[in-house]
Enzyme design. Structure first.
Site, PDB file in Angstrom:
ATOM      1  N   PRO A  39       3.833  -6.957  -3.706  1.00 25.47           N
ATOM      2  CA  PRO A  39       4.003  -6.988  -2.255  1.00 25.47           C
ATOM      3  C   PRO A  39       2.943  -7.777  -1.477  1.00 25.47           C
ATOM      4  O   PRO A  39       2.175  -7.224  -0.688  1.00 25.47           O
ATOM      5  CB  PRO A  39       3.969  -5.505  -1.889  1.00 25.47           C
ATOM      6  CG  PRO A  39       3.066  -4.908  -2.910  1.00 25.47           C
ATOM      7  CD  PRO A  39       3.354  -5.658  -4.184  1.00 25.47           C
ATOM      8  N   CYS A  40       2.944  -9.082  -1.653  1.00 20.33           N
ATOM      9  CA  CYS A  40       1.993  -9.923  -0.928  1.00 20.33           C
ATOM     10  C   CYS A  40       2.269  -9.921   0.577  1.00 20.33           C
ATOM     11  O   CYS A  40       1.383 -10.240   1.372  1.00 20.33           O
ATOM     12  CB  CYS A  40       1.993 -11.343  -1.489  1.00 20.33           C
ATOM     13  SG  CYS A  40       3.586 -12.163  -1.447  1.00 20.33           S
TER      14      CYS A  40
END
Length: 156
Positions: A119-120
């Site tokens: 989850p950047c």
């Protein structure tokens, strides 16, 4: 290597992987879903669909992204950011043990080959601004809103 394209609420995603794990999930300009899903990718497709239906908050997949040891350390740390939460690039650098590595951390974040799964999108600027997202800031905002407890309508 087996691949497929699925439709998501914010674009078409290409998934690549094999028996060793999912190596890539990226947005694609192709707007045609795959007719069939290779067995090795089926669990990933199921989990992505559940995520977008708000039935899944944490992915449980065998992943196998290609990258440097440093990139992999950043990607591993990204996976510890809880669903619905955001942190700054500075905080991420601190968690990795080197405040001065903020640019390298941001670059590794930008090279993340596993869209949504790692989850950047949960990393924002220190001033809480949306910064740098390969899929475009409107998609980053959509993902943050999607995970938020107090949903707000977006114009994007």
């Amino acid at each position: 290597m087996p691949s497929c394209i699925i439709e998501t609420p914010i674009g078409f995603a290409k998934i690549i992987g094999d028996k060793n794990g999912i190596s890539s999930v990226t947005l694609t300009s192709k707007k045609v879903k795959s007719d069939s899903i290779p067995y090795e990718l089926l669990d990933c497709v199921i989990q992505l669909k559940a995520y977008f239906k708000e039935d899944l908050q944490s992915f449980n997949l065998n992943i196998n992204p290609e990258g440097t040891a440093f990139q992999k350390s950043v990607w591993k740390q990204l996976q510890t950011i809880p669903y619905g939460k955001t942190i700054s690039y500075l905080e991420l650098s601190k968690q990795l043990g080197d405040v001065k590595a903020i640019r390298a951390v941001a670059n590794a974040n930008g090279e993340n080959p596993l869209w949504v799964i790692i989850p950047c999108h949960r990393v924002i600027g220190s001033d809480e601004s949306l910064t740098g997202y390969a899929g475009g800031l409107c998609r980053k905002q959509w993902l943050i809103n999607h995970e938020s407890n107090n949903k707000q309508q977006s114009l994007f």
